[in-house]
Design an enzyme around this catalytic site. Structure first.
Site, PDB file in Angstrom:
ATOM      1  CG  LEU A   1       6.028  -3.466   5.919  1.00 15.46           C
ATOM      2  CD1 LEU A   1       4.873  -2.606   6.429  1.00 15.46           C
ATOM      3  CD2 LEU A   1       7.190  -3.397   6.896  1.00 15.46           C
TER       4      LEU A   1
ATOM      5  CB  SER B   1       2.997 -12.209  -0.088  1.00 20.88           C
ATOM      6  OG  SER B   1       4.386 -12.087   0.049  1.00 20.88           O
TER       7      SER B   1
ATOM      8  CB  ALA C   1       2.152 -12.281   7.047  1.00 20.72           C
TER       9      ALA C   1
ATOM     10  CG  ASP D   1      10.397 -12.042   3.053  1.00 21.30           C
ATOM     11  OD1 ASP D   1      10.760 -10.877   3.164  1.00 21.30           O
ATOM     12  OD2 ASP D   1      10.585 -12.740   2.039  1.00 21.30           O
TER      13      ASP D   1
HETATM   14  N1  LIG Z   1      -2.256  -7.337   2.311  1.00 18.79           N
HETATM   15  C1  LIG Z   1      -2.515  -8.266   1.375  1.00 18.79           C
HETATM   16  N2  LIG Z   1      -3.746  -8.783   1.218  1.00 18.79           N
HETATM   17  C2  LIG Z   1      -3.969  -9.733   0.302  1.00 18.79           C
HETATM   18  N3  LIG Z   1      -3.041 -10.232  -0.511  1.00 18.79           N
HETATM   19  C3  LIG Z   1      -1.817  -9.751  -0.414  1.00 18.79           C
HETATM   20  C4  LIG Z   1      -1.472  -8.750   0.539  1.00 18.79           C
HETATM   21  N4  LIG Z   1      -0.168  -8.476   0.402  1.00 18.79           N
HETATM   22  C5  LIG Z   1       0.294  -9.261  -0.571  1.00 18.79           C
HETATM   23  N5  LIG Z   1      -0.698 -10.028  -1.068  1.00 18.79           N
HETATM   24  C6  LIG Z   1      -0.580 -11.047  -2.121  1.00 18.79           C
HETATM   25  O1  LIG Z   1       0.803 -11.429  -2.227  1.00 18.79           O
HETATM   26  C7  LIG Z   1       1.329 -11.183  -3.526  1.00 18.79           C
HETATM   27  C8  LIG Z   1       2.775 -10.779  -3.465  1.00 18.79           C
HETATM   28  O2  LIG Z   1       2.951  -9.684  -2.610  1.00 18.79           O
HETATM   29  P1  LIG Z   1       4.399  -9.023  -2.447  1.00 18.79           P
HETATM   30  O3  LIG Z   1       4.715  -8.239  -3.652  1.00 18.79           O
HETATM   31  O4  LIG Z   1       5.358 -10.098  -2.041  1.00 18.79           O
HETATM   32  O5  LIG Z   1       4.152  -7.996  -1.264  1.00 18.79           O
HETATM   33  P2  LIG Z   1       4.599  -7.991   0.261  1.00 18.79           P
HETATM   34  O6  LIG Z   1       5.775  -7.088   0.302  1.00 18.79           O
HETATM   35  O7  LIG Z   1       3.469  -7.430   1.038  1.00 18.79           O
HETATM   36  O8  LIG Z   1       4.907  -9.396   0.634  1.00 18.79           O
HETATM   37  C9  LIG Z   1       0.351 -10.148  -4.087  1.00 18.79           C
HETATM   38  O9  LIG Z   1       0.358 -10.185  -5.487  1.00 18.79           O
HETATM   39  C10 LIG Z   1      -0.970 -10.605  -3.502  1.00 18.79           C
HETATM   40  O10 LIG Z   1      -1.439 -11.767  -4.199  1.00 18.79           O
HETATM   41  O1  LIG Z   2      14.104  -6.972  -1.604  1.00 17.39           O
HETATM   42  C1  LIG Z   2      14.000  -7.355  -0.426  1.00 17.39           C
HETATM   43  O2  LIG Z   2      14.646  -6.829   0.477  1.00 17.39           O
HETATM   44  C2  LIG Z   2      13.057  -8.518  -0.114  1.00 17.39           C
HETATM   45  O3  LIG Z   2      12.008  -8.565  -1.110  1.00 17.39           O
HETATM   46  C3  LIG Z   2      10.994  -9.517  -0.889  1.00 17.39           C
HETATM   47  O4  LIG Z   2      10.206  -9.169   0.242  1.00 17.39           O
HETATM   48  P1  LIG Z   2       8.859  -8.235   0.095  1.00 17.39           P
HETATM   49  O5  LIG Z   2       8.338  -8.019   1.480  1.00 17.39           O
HETATM   50  O6  LIG Z   2       7.865  -9.041  -0.702  1.00 17.39           O
HETATM   51  O7  LIG Z   2       9.260  -6.994  -0.573  1.00 17.39           O
HETATM   52  C4  LIG Z   2      11.654 -10.888  -0.765  1.00 17.39           C
HETATM   53  O8  LIG Z   2      10.700 -11.870  -0.439  1.00 17.39           O
HETATM   54  C5  LIG Z   2      12.798 -10.917   0.253  1.00 17.39           C
HETATM   55  O9  LIG Z   2      13.412 -12.177   0.273  1.00 17.39           O
HETATM   56  C6  LIG Z   2      13.806  -9.834  -0.081  1.00 17.39           C
HETATM   57  O10 LIG Z   2      14.849  -9.805   0.855  1.00 17.39           O
HETATM   58 MG   LIG Z   3       6.157 -10.694  -0.327  1.00 15.56          MG
END
Ligand SMILES: Nc1ncnc2c1ncn2[C@@H]1O[C@H](COP(=O)(O)OP(=O)(O)O)[C@@H](O)[C@H]1O
Ligand SMILES: O=C(O)[C@H]1O[C@H](OP(=O)(O)O)[C@H](O)[C@@H](O)[C@@H]1O
Ligand SMILES: [Mg+2]
Length: 357
Positions: A121, A124, A126, A169
């Site tokens: 979602l 990261s 955000a 994103d």
């Molecule tokens: N809810 C959160 N609170 C704190 N850090 C977060 C959170 N979500 C993601 N992160 C940080 O962002 C990094 C990458 O997250 P990511 O795999 O891209 O997940 P997302 O899908 O939520 O973006 C994590 O390793 C962590 O450092």
């Molecule tokens: O695989 C995807 O659809 C997306 O994966 C990442 O987003 P995340 O929320 O961290 O899973 C990536 O940053 C996006 O660009 C991809 O579309």
């Molecule tokens: Mg992410």
């Protein structure tokens, strides 16, 4: 509400609605800003420059070694601190490289988030995007850093940490609302960003979000496919092209309000992801979330790289009820999707209107 002298920015989660993950591979996507969840970054003037760890997301004190290890196994080593630091790093370097003067002043950055962690979602980005917004206002340089460029800065901050990710994103989070994005290679290489076209959020049918406590690392999920793509793997390249075309077709379907076509495109999107990434990389629970929706006849696909699913029930409320019942049996949370409209202000819009190539 921010105190005097301090600045706060809230940035919502996002849903990759169609075409993801082709954004990571010069494709196209349609994505939306999801107001169900958000991250907020606060900047307060300070004598020293301070990055404040979050009391739970950057946990440093544990009850025992078992607690520490459980925590690492479920949430990994990192929280948001490194994201805030990297946002500052990328921001300053961008300003230096572009002759943007910054006044001498220090600040303290802290964050809060209720975006379920690592569930695709975009929790990261955000955090990074909210930090960037604070810095733009603190240094009063919003008018000097164009809206189109900002998603690339957010991505650069995560890439610097080794997180493999794409731009969709960050575009949804910078622009807000519903955006059609084209990341065609030539344009992106020439201008450093894709072509971003906001769409009317009222074109969307009612959508639902399904998720589970099931963190997955987007970087890890993408790394193998990315390597194959870079190595010229024909199957990955042609499948990604097909995924990118789904966004084009999806835009047409939305504009024509052809929702049964839209449902087909969503399903095809996930099926292509499954064939490229394989069951293991996608994870059993994630696949179950997609399948539970399909079981009641809903269309479904990942919102990001895994952890959450967006579902569309073309038959309306009775089908939504069925979906809720099936998800409850498996312990999945279901929520109606609320779209967050664009929050770009006049200064932001001026940077778009005057300089878009
Ligand atoms: N809810 C959160 N609170 C704190 N850090 C977060 C959170 N979500 C993601 N992160 C940080 O962002 C990094 C990458 O997250 P990511 O795999 O891209 O997940 P997302 O899908 O939520 O973006 C994590 O390793 C962590 O450092
Ligand atoms: O695989 C995807 O659809 C997306 O994966 C990442 O987003 P995340 O929320 O961290 O899973 C990536 O940053 C996006 O660009 C991809 O579309
Ligand atoms: Mg992410």
């Amino acid at each position: 509400m921010a105190e005097r002298g301090s600045i706060e920015h809230e940035v919502h989660a996002r849903i990759g609605l169609l075409g993801n993950p082709s954004d990571v591979y010069s494709g196209r996507t349609i994505s939306l800003s999801l107001s169900n969840f958000s991250a907020t970054v606060r900047l307060e003037p300070s004598d020293r420059l301070v990055i404040e760890p979050h009391p739970t997301h950057d946990l440093m004190h544990f009850d025992s070694i078992d607690h520490l290890v459980d925590r690492l196994d479920s949430e990994g080593y990192y929280g948001g601190v490194r994201l805030l630091m990297s946002a500052c790093n990328v921001f300053l370097k961008h300003c230096r490289e572009n002759g943007i003067q910054l006044r001498m002043a220090n600040f303290k950055l802290s964050y809060e988030t209720n975006i379920p962690r690592q569930t695709g979602l975009s929790g990261s980005s955000a955090i990074v995007c909210a930090a960037l917004n604070c810095l733009l206002d603190f240094y009063d340089v919003r008018h000097l850093i164009r809206v189109e460029v900002r998603p690339s800065l957010v991505l650069a901050a995560e890439n610097a940490l080794g997180i493999v990710a794409g731009l969709q994103d960050r575009v949804a989070q910078v622009y807000g609302g519903l955006v059609f994005m084209d990341f065609n290679k030539e344009h992106t290489e020439k201008f450093g960003h894709g072509i971003y076209t906001p769409m009317d959020i009222n074109l969307l049918p009612p959508l639902h979000l399904i998720f589970a406590e099931n963190p997955s690392d987007s970087g890890k999920v993408h790394s193998t496919v990315r390597q194959r793509w870079l190595a010229g793997d024909k199957f990955i390249i042609s499948s990604m092209e097909e995924v990118a075309n789904l966004a084009l077709e999806g835009r047409k379907a939305l504009l024509e309000k052809d929702y049964s076509k839209f449902a087909d495109l969503m399903n095809r999107n996930f099926d292509l992801r499954r064939s490229m990434f394989g069951e293991d990389a996608l994870g059993e629970l994630n696949i179950k979330m997609v399948e539970v929706a399909r079981k009641v006849g809903a269309a479904s696909k990942f919102t990001g790289s895994g952890g959450a699913v967006v579902a569309f029930c073309p038959e309306g409320p009775s089908q939504v009820k069925l979906l809720e019942n099936e998800c409850a049996k498996l312990g999945f949370v279901v929520q109606p999707v609320q779209v967050a409209p664009s929050r770009l202000n006049d200064i932001d819009l001026k940077t778009l209107a005057t300089t878009t190539p």
